[in-house]
Design an enzyme around this catalytic site. Structure first.
Site, PDB file in Angstrom:
ATOM      1  N   SER A  76     -34.690  50.517  16.369  1.00 42.26           N
ATOM      2  CA  SER A  76     -35.837  51.399  16.372  1.00 42.26           C
ATOM      3  C   SER A  76     -35.702  52.524  17.236  1.00 42.26           C
ATOM      4  O   SER A  76     -35.092  52.429  18.153  1.00 42.26           O
ATOM      5  CB  SER A  76     -36.995  50.451  16.814  1.00 42.26           C
ATOM      6  OG  SER A  76     -38.244  51.267  16.985  1.00 42.26           O
ATOM      7  N   THR A 111     -37.885  53.155  19.201  1.00 42.20           N
ATOM      8  CA  THR A 111     -38.427  52.877  20.444  1.00 42.20           C
ATOM      9  C   THR A 111     -37.572  52.548  21.511  1.00 42.20           C
ATOM     10  O   THR A 111     -38.066  52.457  22.658  1.00 42.20           O
ATOM     11  CB  THR A 111     -39.259  51.430  19.998  1.00 42.20           C
ATOM     12  OG1 THR A 111     -40.385  51.167  21.101  1.00 42.20           O
ATOM     13  CG2 THR A 111     -38.649  50.175  19.983  1.00 42.20           C
ATOM     14  N   TYR A 127     -40.961  44.149  22.991  1.00 43.52           N
ATOM     15  CA  TYR A 127     -40.416  44.288  21.616  1.00 43.52           C
ATOM     16  C   TYR A 127     -39.189  45.235  21.748  1.00 43.52           C
ATOM     17  O   TYR A 127     -38.074  45.151  21.046  1.00 43.52           O
ATOM     18  CB  TYR A 127     -41.357  44.994  20.707  1.00 43.52           C
ATOM     19  CG  TYR A 127     -40.917  45.438  19.505  1.00 43.52           C
ATOM     20  CD1 TYR A 127     -40.402  44.542  18.273  1.00 43.52           C
ATOM     21  CD2 TYR A 127     -40.928  46.855  19.133  1.00 43.52           C
ATOM     22  CE1 TYR A 127     -39.845  45.039  17.249  1.00 43.52           C
ATOM     23  CE2 TYR A 127     -40.196  47.392  18.069  1.00 43.52           C
ATOM     24  CZ  TYR A 127     -39.577  46.430  17.088  1.00 43.52           C
ATOM     25  OH  TYR A 127     -39.169  46.952  15.925  1.00 43.52           O
ATOM     26  N   LYS A 130     -34.936  45.270  21.010  1.00 41.04           N
ATOM     27  CA  LYS A 130     -34.059  45.998  20.044  1.00 41.04           C
ATOM     28  C   LYS A 130     -32.814  46.491  20.866  1.00 41.04           C
ATOM     29  O   LYS A 130     -31.699  46.417  20.734  1.00 41.04           O
ATOM     30  CB  LYS A 130     -34.750  47.153  19.666  1.00 41.04           C
ATOM     31  CG  LYS A 130     -35.798  46.574  18.547  1.00 41.04           C
ATOM     32  CD  LYS A 130     -35.245  46.403  17.233  1.00 41.04           C
ATOM     33  CE  LYS A 130     -36.316  45.666  16.266  1.00 41.04           C
ATOM     34  NZ  LYS A 130     -35.401  44.755  15.281  1.00 41.04           N
ATOM     35  N   ASN A 170     -40.545  56.191  11.913  1.00 36.44           N
ATOM     36  CA  ASN A 170     -41.691  55.583  11.362  1.00 36.44           C
ATOM     37  C   ASN A 170     -41.915  55.292   9.911  1.00 36.44           C
ATOM     38  O   ASN A 170     -42.076  56.244   9.178  1.00 36.44           O
ATOM     39  CB  ASN A 170     -42.983  56.471  12.015  1.00 36.44           C
ATOM     40  CG  ASN A 170     -43.147  56.377  13.409  1.00 36.44           C
ATOM     41  OD1 ASN A 170     -42.225  56.631  14.184  1.00 36.44           O
ATOM     42  ND2 ASN A 170     -44.289  55.800  14.036  1.00 36.44           N
ATOM     43  N   LEU A 219     -50.443  53.387  12.092  1.00 33.66           N
ATOM     44  CA  LEU A 219     -51.240  54.176  11.385  1.00 33.66           C
ATOM     45  C   LEU A 219     -51.613  54.274   9.915  1.00 33.66           C
ATOM     46  O   LEU A 219     -52.750  54.383   9.443  1.00 33.66           O
ATOM     47  CB  LEU A 219     -50.970  55.720  11.994  1.00 33.66           C
ATOM     48  CG  LEU A 219     -51.881  56.922  11.493  1.00 33.66           C
ATOM     49  CD1 LEU A 219     -53.220  56.859  11.991  1.00 33.66           C
ATOM     50  CD2 LEU A 219     -51.324  58.221  11.788  1.00 33.66           C
TER      51      LEU A 219
HETATM   52  P1  NAD Z   1     -41.502  42.483   8.113  1.00 34.56           P
HETATM   53  O1  NAD Z   1     -42.357  41.928   9.445  1.00 34.56           O
HETATM   54  O2  NAD Z   1     -42.195  43.052   7.092  1.00 34.56           O
HETATM   55  O3  NAD Z   1     -40.061  41.996   7.954  1.00 34.56           O
HETATM   56  C1  NAD Z   1     -39.538  41.125   8.539  1.00 34.56           C
HETATM   57  C2  NAD Z   1     -39.098  39.872   7.932  1.00 34.56           C
HETATM   58  O4  NAD Z   1     -38.448  38.815   8.986  1.00 34.56           O
HETATM   59  C3  NAD Z   1     -40.306  39.259   7.489  1.00 34.56           C
HETATM   60  O5  NAD Z   1     -40.340  38.939   6.122  1.00 34.56           O
HETATM   61  C4  NAD Z   1     -40.526  38.054   8.493  1.00 34.56           C
HETATM   62  O6  NAD Z   1     -40.941  36.657   7.479  1.00 34.56           O
HETATM   63  C5  NAD Z   1     -39.032  37.499   8.717  1.00 34.56           C
HETATM   64  N1  NAD Z   1     -38.725  36.566   9.805  1.00 34.56           N
HETATM   65  C6  NAD Z   1     -39.079  37.069  10.951  1.00 34.56           C
HETATM   66  N2  NAD Z   1     -38.711  36.172  11.851  1.00 34.56           N
HETATM   67  C7  NAD Z   1     -37.887  35.433  11.175  1.00 34.56           C
HETATM   68  C8  NAD Z   1     -36.898  34.278  11.616  1.00 34.56           C
HETATM   69  N3  NAD Z   1     -36.982  33.650  12.611  1.00 34.56           N
HETATM   70  N4  NAD Z   1     -36.104  33.768  10.474  1.00 34.56           N
HETATM   71  C9  NAD Z   1     -36.057  34.389   9.325  1.00 34.56           C
HETATM   72  N5  NAD Z   1     -37.214  35.258   8.977  1.00 34.56           N
HETATM   73  C10 NAD Z   1     -37.736  35.640   9.752  1.00 34.56           C
HETATM   74  O7  NAD Z   1     -41.025  43.911   9.022  1.00 34.56           O
HETATM   75  P2  NAD Z   1     -40.261  45.197   8.799  1.00 34.56           P
HETATM   76  O8  NAD Z   1     -41.600  46.326   8.862  1.00 34.56           O
HETATM   77  O9  NAD Z   1     -39.777  45.072   7.177  1.00 34.56           O
HETATM   78  O10 NAD Z   1     -39.276  45.391   9.676  1.00 34.56           O
HETATM   79  C11 NAD Z   1     -37.881  44.991   9.396  1.00 34.56           C
HETATM   80  C12 NAD Z   1     -36.976  45.184  10.663  1.00 34.56           C
HETATM   81  O11 NAD Z   1     -37.142  46.659  10.789  1.00 34.56           O
HETATM   82  C13 NAD Z   1     -37.602  44.567  11.877  1.00 34.56           C
HETATM   83  O12 NAD Z   1     -36.398  43.943  12.626  1.00 34.56           O
HETATM   84  C14 NAD Z   1     -38.522  45.561  12.802  1.00 34.56           C
HETATM   85  O13 NAD Z   1     -38.476  45.182  14.037  1.00 34.56           O
HETATM   86  C15 NAD Z   1     -37.545  46.847  12.378  1.00 34.56           C
HETATM   87  N6  NAD Z   1     -38.235  47.979  12.466  1.00 34.56           N
HETATM   88  C16 NAD Z   1     -39.419  48.163  12.016  1.00 34.56           C
HETATM   89  C17 NAD Z   1     -40.071  49.387  12.073  1.00 34.56           C
HETATM   90  C18 NAD Z   1     -41.363  49.667  11.464  1.00 34.56           C
HETATM   91  O14 NAD Z   1     -42.412  50.500  11.633  1.00 34.56           O
HETATM   92  N7  NAD Z   1     -41.688  48.977  10.256  1.00 34.56           N
HETATM   93  C19 NAD Z   1     -39.686  50.533  12.808  1.00 34.56           C
HETATM   94  C20 NAD Z   1     -38.423  50.200  13.398  1.00 34.56           C
HETATM   95  C21 NAD Z   1     -37.770  49.083  13.303  1.00 34.56           C
HETATM   96  C1  WQD Z   2     -48.303  56.527  15.255  1.00 33.31           C
HETATM   97  C2  WQD Z   2     -49.315  57.671  15.640  1.00 33.31           C
HETATM   98  C3  WQD Z   2     -50.770  56.788  17.254  1.00 33.31           C
HETATM   99  C4  WQD Z   2     -52.861  54.038  14.748  1.00 33.31           C
HETATM  100  C5  WQD Z   2     -44.675  51.967  16.022  1.00 33.31           C
HETATM  101  C6  WQD Z   2     -43.681  51.270  17.058  1.00 33.31           C
HETATM  102  C7  WQD Z   2     -42.215  51.596  16.865  1.00 33.31           C
HETATM  103  C8  WQD Z   2     -41.962  51.617  15.596  1.00 33.31           C
HETATM  104  C9  WQD Z   2     -42.875  52.070  14.593  1.00 33.31           C
HETATM  105  C10 WQD Z   2     -40.753  49.080  15.159  1.00 33.31           C
HETATM  106  C11 WQD Z   2     -49.734  57.655  17.123  1.00 33.31           C
HETATM  107  C12 WQD Z   2     -51.690  57.112  16.242  1.00 33.31           C
HETATM  108  C13 WQD Z   2     -52.262  54.810  15.237  1.00 33.31           C
HETATM  109  C14 WQD Z   2     -54.306  54.317  14.613  1.00 33.31           C
HETATM  110  C15 WQD Z   2     -54.026  56.455  15.853  1.00 33.31           C
HETATM  111  N1  WQD Z   2     -42.007  50.011  15.328  1.00 33.31           N
HETATM  112  N2  WQD Z   2     -52.551  56.236  15.814  1.00 33.31           N
HETATM  113  N3  WQD Z   2     -54.664  55.470  15.114  1.00 33.31           N
HETATM  114  O1  WQD Z   2     -46.727  53.915  17.790  1.00 33.31           O
HETATM  115  O2  WQD Z   2     -45.062  55.736  16.657  1.00 33.31           O
HETATM  116  O3  WQD Z   2     -44.533  53.286  16.671  1.00 33.31           O
HETATM  117  O4  WQD Z   2     -44.362  51.943  14.795  1.00 33.31           O
HETATM  118  O5  WQD Z   2     -39.934  49.300  15.694  1.00 33.31           O
HETATM  119  O6  WQD Z   2     -41.588  50.876  17.669  1.00 33.31           O
HETATM  120  O7  WQD Z   2     -44.142  51.718  18.486  1.00 33.31           O
HETATM  121  O8  WQD Z   2     -46.509  54.085  15.310  1.00 33.31           O
HETATM  122  O9  WQD Z   2     -48.079  54.054  13.809  1.00 33.31           O
HETATM  123  O10 WQD Z   2     -48.712  52.867  15.621  1.00 33.31           O
HETATM  124  O11 WQD Z   2     -48.665  55.292  15.683  1.00 33.31           O
HETATM  125  O12 WQD Z   2     -54.341  57.471  16.100  1.00 33.31           O
HETATM  126  O13 WQD Z   2     -55.268  53.655  14.431  1.00 33.31           O
HETATM  127  O14 WQD Z   2     -50.945  57.344  15.071  1.00 33.31           O
HETATM  128  O15 WQD Z   2     -51.629  56.859  18.678  1.00 33.31           O
HETATM  129  O16 WQD Z   2     -49.571  59.049  17.716  1.00 33.31           O
HETATM  130  P1  WQD Z   2     -45.961  54.284  16.689  1.00 33.31           P
HETATM  131  P2  WQD Z   2     -48.210  54.190  14.918  1.00 33.31           P
END
Ligand code: NAD
Ligand code: WQD
Length: 337
Positions: free
Chosen positions: A125, A127, A149, A153, A179, A200
């Site tokens: 991520s 992040t 979190y 990562k 995002n 968001l």
């Molecule tokens: P998600 O929660 O929809 O998908 C994760 C899946 O993993 C879920 O289906 C959950 O049931 C499964 N899971 C969790 N723990 C488990 C375990 N111990 N064993 C088996 N299955 C398990 O999330 P997502 O948004 O699809 O994200 C997928 C990956 O990408 C995650 O690792 C997340 O941290 C990373 N990521 C997501 C975002 C985002 O904004 N969505 C951004 C950056 C990174």
């Molecule tokens: C986006 C923008 C908020 C909600 C997060 C995780 C990051 C990654 C992606 C997993 C920001 C603003 C949000 C709301 C708002 N996930 N906002 N009102 O924070 O960039 O990233 O998701 O790895 O690790 O931190 O995404 O969608 O939460 O926020 O104004 O109700 O929207 O302040 O500027 P973010 P977000």
């Protein structure tokens, strides 16, 4: 035929990646404990693609469950999406985040190596980048996290790099997503958050469908063009195709390579509300709320490396992201339930 194990494949990004892989001629096997997803997402993947695949409901932290999967299926590569992902929750229950997110990777790598499976793509991520960087963030920007979190990562990235160094033939691709938003254009799969959405776009989607009254804009006094936070929103289908490109790479290299996956463009909270209002055909109400702790003003990717090395670029626009999110949300107001 290349067969890919998707850990966490029933989730938001996993299910979209499953579609892209099946449509590009890969075989897949899915393992998921369904702790944050529903089996229905996989039924929808089958409906979109017309293809079937094995599913195991199991916890990836349990090596014995993984051993069984690798024994029953000839796997060539793994994409590891499984884990917990809510930033705020990770501050409340850090132990659970470290236990699940780290144990999943450890058990998975042990079982992979034991079964001679040497290729892994990991969902990292943006992040992992520290707040002191200038935008855009490149893969060489400084690292550092502000919540458990994020640390899981970064720790997982380190673990995977160390394993790759110590294990001849082992190949790791770390994908740092910015995002991810939107949904498959079919409207059959999309993001299905439990409870109040943290992010968001899913929050806006619930306002648009009438489940919530208004959007809280977290701060309008940032040093950005309109004062609201700027992010690099990436269509989940573009993100999924990034995994197909990364798969081709991971299977033909050794060691570790890191790629940002983003559009390289910054979009503000107000830009997003405007585009979503257009998609759903009505003006969405918002109120300016205090800043959210830990948020940065501006984050976006330099995605040049993914373009040059993987041949991947994001092609979908903000309007596509909002239109596809709305198509999913309006046809599935209660997600998969
Ligand atoms: P998600 O929660 O929809 O998908 C994760 C899946 O993993 C879920 O289906 C959950 O049931 C499964 N899971 C969790 N723990 C488990 C375990 N111990 N064993 C088996 N299955 C398990 O999330 P997502 O948004 O699809 O994200 C997928 C990956 O990408 C995650 O690792 C997340 O941290 C990373 N990521 C997501 C975002 C985002 O904004 N969505 C951004 C950056 C990174
Ligand atoms: C986006 C923008 C908020 C909600 C997060 C995780 C990051 C990654 C992606 C997993 C920001 C603003 C949000 C709301 C708002 N996930 N906002 N009102 O924070 O960039 O990233 O998701 O790895 O690790 O931190 O995404 O969608 O939460 O926020 O104004 O109700 O929207 O302040 O500027 P973010 P977000």
């Amino acid at each position: 035929m290349t067969r890919v194990l998707l850990c966490g494949g029933a989730g938001y990004i996993g299910s979209h990646t499953a579609v892209e892989l099946l449509e590009n001629g890969y075989d897949i096997v899915v393992v998921d404990d369904l702790s944050n997803s529903s089996k229905e997402s996989l039924e929808r993947v089958k409906k979109i693609t017309g293809k079937d695949f094995p599913f195991y409901q199991a916890d990836v932290c349990h090596k014995s469950a993984l051993d069984r999967i690798f024994e029953e299926n000839q796997i060539d590569a793994v994409i590891h999406f499984a884990g917990k992902k809510a930033v705020g929750e990770s501050v409340q229950i850090p132990l659970e985040y470290y236990r699940i997110n780290l144990n999943a990777t450890l058990a998975l790598c042990e079982s992979m190596i034991q079964h001679g499976v040497m290729n892994i793509i990991f969902s990292s991520s943006a992040t992992v980048y520290s707040a002191d960087n200038k935008v855009p963030f490149t893969e060489k920007s400084h690292l550092g996290c502000s919540n458990p979190y994020g640390w899981t990562k970064l720790m997982n990235e380190q673990i995977l790099q160390d394993i790759a160094k110590a294990t001849p033939g082992f190949s790791v691709v770390l994908l740092r997503y910015f995002n991810p938003v939107g949904a498959h254009p079919s409207g059959l799969i999309g993001e299905d958050p439990q409870g109040i959405p943290n992010n968001l776009m899913p929050f806006i989607a619930q306002v648009a469908v009438g489940k919530r009254d208004h959007i809280n804009v977290f701060g309008n006094d940032y040093d950005t063009p309109d004062g609201t936070g700027v992010r690099d929103y990436l269509h989940v289908v573009d993100l999924a195709s990034g995994h197909v490109a990364a798969l081709n790479y991971v299977m033909n290299h050794e060691g570790t390579e890191i790629f940002n996956l983003g559009t390289g463009k910054g979009v503000s909270v107000l830009d997003m509300i405007k585009s979503y209002s257009k998609a759903c055909g009505r003006i969405l109400t918002y109120v300016i709320a205090p800043r959210r702790a830990g948020d940065l003003a501006t984050v976006y990717a330099d995605a040049t490396k993914a373009k040059e090395v993987l041949g991947w670029t994001a092609t979908k626009t903000l309007d596509d992201m909002c239109a596809d999110s709305w198509n999913w949300q309006s046809h599935n107001p209660n997600g998969y339930h």
